[in-house]
Design a protein around this motif. Structure first.
Motif, PDB file in Angstrom:
ATOM      1  N   LYS A 109      83.575 125.649 -55.634  1.00  0.00           N
ATOM      2  CA  LYS A 109      83.202 124.881 -56.831  1.00  0.00           C
ATOM      3  C   LYS A 109      81.839 124.222 -56.587  1.00  0.00           C
ATOM      4  N   GLU A 110      81.061 124.111 -57.659  1.00  0.00           N
ATOM      5  CA  GLU A 110      79.709 123.543 -57.516  1.00  0.00           C
ATOM      6  C   GLU A 110      79.352 122.665 -58.703  1.00  0.00           C
ATOM      7  N   LEU A 111      78.483 121.686 -58.485  1.00  0.00           N
ATOM      8  CA  LEU A 111      77.875 120.939 -59.595  1.00  0.00           C
ATOM      9  C   LEU A 111      76.361 120.900 -59.347  1.00  0.00           C
ATOM     10  N   PRO A 112      75.535 121.072 -60.374  1.00  0.00           N
ATOM     11  CA  PRO A 112      74.086 121.079 -60.157  1.00  0.00           C
ATOM     12  C   PRO A 112      73.585 119.710 -59.693  1.00  0.00           C
ATOM     13  N   SER A 113      72.753 119.706 -58.653  1.00  0.00           N
ATOM     14  CA  SER A 113      72.323 118.434 -58.066  1.00  0.00           C
ATOM     15  C   SER A 113      71.462 117.601 -59.018  1.00  0.00           C
ATOM     16  N   LYS A 114      70.855 118.251 -60.028  1.00  0.00           N
ATOM     17  CA  LYS A 114      70.007 117.458 -60.948  1.00  0.00           C
ATOM     18  C   LYS A 114      70.830 116.372 -61.645  1.00  0.00           C
ATOM     19  N   TYR A 115      72.153 116.570 -61.765  1.00  0.00           N
ATOM     20  CA  TYR A 115      72.977 115.576 -62.456  1.00  0.00           C
ATOM     21  C   TYR A 115      73.325 114.362 -61.583  1.00  0.00           C
ATOM     22  N   LEU A 116      72.869 114.378 -60.326  1.00  0.00           N
ATOM     23  CA  LEU A 116      73.070 113.181 -59.487  1.00  0.00           C
ATOM     24  C   LEU A 116      72.225 112.015 -60.005  1.00  0.00           C
ATOM     25  N   TYR A 117      71.176 112.342 -60.796  1.00  0.00           N
ATOM     26  CA  TYR A 117      70.182 111.313 -61.135  1.00  0.00           C
ATOM     27  C   TYR A 117      70.326 110.746 -62.538  1.00  0.00           C
ATOM     28  N   ASP A 118      71.464 110.106 -62.835  1.00  0.00           N
ATOM     29  CA  ASP A 118      71.496 109.288 -64.051  1.00  0.00           C
ATOM     30  C   ASP A 118      70.936 107.924 -63.640  1.00  0.00           C
ATOM     31  N   GLU A 119      71.077 106.908 -64.474  1.00  0.00           N
ATOM     32  CA  GLU A 119      70.464 105.621 -64.144  1.00  0.00           C
ATOM     33  C   GLU A 119      71.028 105.059 -62.835  1.00  0.00           C
ATOM     34  N   VAL A 120      72.362 105.161 -62.668  1.00  0.00           N
ATOM     35  CA  VAL A 120      72.993 104.633 -61.437  1.00  0.00           C
ATOM     36  C   VAL A 120      72.544 105.473 -60.238  1.00  0.00           C
ATOM     37  N   GLY A 121      72.592 106.805 -60.384  1.00  0.00           N
ATOM     38  CA  GLY A 121      72.212 107.695 -59.276  1.00  0.00           C
ATOM     39  C   GLY A 121      70.759 107.482 -58.864  1.00  0.00           C
ATOM     40  N   SER A 122      69.865 107.299 -59.826  1.00  0.00           N
ATOM     41  CA  SER A 122      68.449 107.091 -59.488  1.00  0.00           C
ATOM     42  C   SER A 122      68.266 105.772 -58.740  1.00  0.00           C
ATOM     43  N   ALA A 123      69.020 104.745 -59.167  1.00  0.00           N
ATOM     44  CA  ALA A 123      68.929 103.447 -58.471  1.00  0.00           C
ATOM     45  C   ALA A 123      69.472 103.590 -57.040  1.00  0.00           C
ATOM     46  N   LEU A 124      70.559 104.344 -56.865  1.00  0.00           N
ATOM     47  CA  LEU A 124      71.115 104.542 -55.520  1.00  0.00           C
ATOM     48  C   LEU A 124      70.136 105.342 -54.655  1.00  0.00           C
ATOM     49  N   PHE A 125      69.440 106.316 -55.273  1.00  0.00           N
ATOM     50  CA  PHE A 125      68.461 107.080 -54.489  1.00  0.00           C
ATOM     51  C   PHE A 125      67.330 106.169 -53.996  1.00  0.00           C
ATOM     52  N   GLU A 126      66.932 105.195 -54.819  1.00  0.00           N
ATOM     53  CA  GLU A 126      65.903 104.233 -54.380  1.00  0.00           C
ATOM     54  C   GLU A 126      66.366 103.489 -53.130  1.00  0.00           C
ATOM     55  N   VAL A 127      67.680 103.158 -53.095  1.00  0.00           N
ATOM     56  CA  VAL A 127      68.215 102.452 -51.907  1.00  0.00           C
ATOM     57  C   VAL A 127      68.224 103.412 -50.710  1.00  0.00           C
ATOM     58  N   ILE A 128      68.659 104.648 -50.940  1.00  0.00           N
ATOM     59  CA  ILE A 128      68.664 105.649 -49.845  1.00  0.00           C
ATOM     60  C   ILE A 128      67.276 105.722 -49.206  1.00  0.00           C
ATOM     61  N   SER A 129      66.242 105.690 -50.060  1.00  0.00           N
ATOM     62  CA  SER A 129      64.892 105.913 -49.547  1.00  0.00           C
ATOM     63  C   SER A 129      64.396 104.778 -48.633  1.00  0.00           C
ATOM     64  N   VAL A 130      65.117 103.648 -48.606  1.00  0.00           N
ATOM     65  CA  VAL A 130      64.718 102.586 -47.654  1.00  0.00           C
ATOM     66  C   VAL A 130      65.721 102.441 -46.507  1.00  0.00           C
ATOM     67  N   LEU A 131      66.727 103.291 -46.437  1.00  0.00           N
ATOM     68  CA  LEU A 131      67.698 103.198 -45.335  1.00  0.00           C
ATOM     69  C   LEU A 131      67.011 103.559 -44.012  1.00  0.00           C
ATOM     70  N   PRO A 132      67.359 102.853 -42.932  1.00  0.00           N
ATOM     71  CA  PRO A 132      66.732 103.204 -41.646  1.00  0.00           C
ATOM     72  C   PRO A 132      67.023 104.648 -41.225  1.00  0.00           C
ATOM     73  N   GLU A 133      68.186 105.165 -41.588  1.00  0.00           N
ATOM     74  CA  GLU A 133      68.568 106.535 -41.161  1.00  0.00           C
ATOM     75  C   GLU A 133      67.826 107.609 -41.948  1.00  0.00           C
ATOM     76  N   TYR A 134      67.282 107.275 -43.133  1.00  0.00           N
ATOM     77  CA  TYR A 134      66.665 108.284 -44.009  1.00  0.00           C
ATOM     78  C   TYR A 134      65.148 108.109 -43.952  1.00  0.00           C
ATOM     79  N   GLY A 135      64.520 108.873 -43.067  1.00  0.00           N
ATOM     80  CA  GLY A 135      63.075 108.670 -42.863  1.00  0.00           C
ATOM     81  C   GLY A 135      62.191 109.470 -43.805  1.00  0.00           C
ATOM     82  N   LEU A 136      62.789 110.325 -44.634  1.00  0.00           N
ATOM     83  CA  LEU A 136      62.004 111.272 -45.450  1.00  0.00           C
ATOM     84  C   LEU A 136      60.975 110.568 -46.355  1.00  0.00           C
TER      85      LEU A 136
END
Ligand code: AVI
Length: 322
Positions: A28-55
């Motif tokens: 089963k699969e879901l397209p990753s583009k749907y991860l980014y609704d308003e909540v998902g985009s805000a969570l991605f902003e937090v991911i981008s400052v996590l010490p473990e996520y250097g990207l």
């Protein structure tokens, strides 16, 4: 009225893609583009400052350190088009370096109106830079932006943050070809790519100890509940991260912790899960530096320069259309 019509259409295509992905035989699969609704985009902003996520840090640091050098290698004058503008934070370095040499028009392209508004807010005050946002898919937006070029003007496309890594490997290369077809010889593409690194480091980046990435992944089910009236019980799914060595990609899955059935009324379906069955929600490919050069060369670019972060293997690749 028009906005409502667009909203209704997008619920339909979201529902259709959810239905197709969850009723598919096998994985089963879901397209990753749907991860980014308003909540998902805000969570991605937090991911981008996590010490473990250097990207994101590596991406921004390379732009900050090398913006003058990058801009110094471009044929001027250029207009700038960015695919998936996000918040626009890291683009500042390039626009500042350019604006000391020329008046610059910047075209952020994003399907999210919120992202466009954020980049306008972040970058709108830079002197000698004007911003014209396109709320469109990447290639449609790029076509529209490139059509604004004046005689003798080149186009610089920014595709940062290793978003290309979220495409299937062949689709990523095909996408480079499609971008190339819109460009003229001498135009440039600045492409950010996350590089291969030790597996433990990759796993920690996508399975952080405070669970932000888990929330980002689970939010996809919460979004299906909110928008399609489904009854996913989030307690019955676990975030799971796998390293696929053959494909050199990290995969995010959601594992069903028990046998269960979920109703998704606005996707007109009911989906059964066996215990331990997963939904594959995202892939993030990691590249070797030479592989990026090969991909670009096959698709009509020459790699003019590559800058690699010393701490977190990540490359900014300056590709020139030949
Ligand atoms: C946006 N994209 C490049 C991120 C990545 O690393 O593939 C999305 C992400 N998924 C989980 N963490 C971050």
């Amino acid at each position: 009225m028009l906005t409502q019509a667009i909203a209704a259409r997008s619920v339909t295509s979201f529902g259709a893609e959810v239905r197709a992905g969850l009723l598919k035989a096998g994985q089963k699969e879901l397209p990753s583009k749907y991860l980014y609704d308003e909540v998902g985009s805000a969570l991605f902003e937090v991911i981008s400052v996590l010490p473990e996520y250097g990207l994101t840090r590596a991406d921004e640091q390379l732009l900050r350190q090398h913006a003058e050098r990058i801009v110094g290698r471009l044929p001027l004058p250029v207009l700038v088009a960015e695919l998936g503008s996000g918040t626009g934070k890291k683009t500042r370095w390039i626009l500042e370096a350019l604006s000391s040499r020329q008046r610059t028009t910047y075209y952020p392209i994003d399907i999210s109106r919120t992202a466009l508004a954020q980049s306008e807010k972040e970058l709108g005050q830079i002197e000698f830079v004007s911003i014209v946002g396109y709320e469109r898919p990447y290639l449609d937006g790029l076509l529209a932006a490139a059509a604004n070029r004046r005689d003798g003007e080149h186009v610089l496309v920014l595709f940062l943050g290793s978003t290309i890594g979220n495409f299937d490997r062949p689709a990523g290369e095909e996408f480079l070809g499609e971008v190339r077809r819109i460009l003229f010889p001498g135009d440039a593409l600045l492409l950010g790519t996350d590089l291969v690194k030790p597996v433990m480091q990759v796993i920690a980046a996508y399975d952080d100890p405070i669970g932000v990435t888990a929330a980002f992944n689970l939010n996809l089910l919460a979004r299906i509940n909110r928008e399609l009236g489904a009854n996913f019980d989030l307690e019955r799914f676990r975030h799971e991260v796998r390293w696929n060595e053959a494909e050199r990609r990290v995969e995010m899955h959601l594992r069903s912790t028990c046998a269960q059935t979920v109703r998704i009324p606005r996707a007109s379906c009911t989906v059964s899960f066996s215990k331990d069955e997963t939904i594959w929600t995202e892939s993030s490919r990691k590249y070797f530096p030479d592989e990026v050069v090969g991909m670009a060369t096959r698709r009509g670019f020459r790699c003019d320069a590559q800058w690699i972060d010393a701490e977190w293997p990540f490359a900014q690749n300056l590709l020139i259309a030949v």
